[in-house]
Design a protein around this motif. Sequence first.
Motif: not given
Length: 139
Positions: A1-5, A10-12, A61-64
């Motif tokens: 899973m990419s960062h963008t995905f 999260f947004i969805v 944007r900050h999940y990591r």
Amino acid sequence: MSHTFIRNGFIVSGLINILAVLLLSRGFTNAVIPETDPVVMSNFGLLMITVWGLVFLAAARHYRQAKWIVGAFVVEKLVYAVVWFRWVTTHDVTAVYAKDLFAGIFYSVYGLNDFLFCLFFAAVFYRLHQTDAESSEVA
């Protein structure tokens, strides 16, 4: 899973929480949803679902940097999925549809949505855990 995905996931999740509740509850005016399950889906409960949506958006944007918050998201989604499964196996959703189409749709899908996002958040949590483990092995 990419960062963008992941970020988009999260947004969805956040947008679904917010927009589905606002639409299907008709801006918290649909009395059938809280009447059907007044403990979990009161208007206050529906409001809290939208608040969770805001939290998912904030974490996108900050999940990591928030592995354990992502873990809490897994638990939150699992709780709603289990509650929904218990409800849907002991109640007649067609009776809800007979009272109100939007409430019927709500009770037909909310647990499936929560279960799918539980799996998504669990996969993200696992990925973050693996990344932490790999980082500590290198150090």
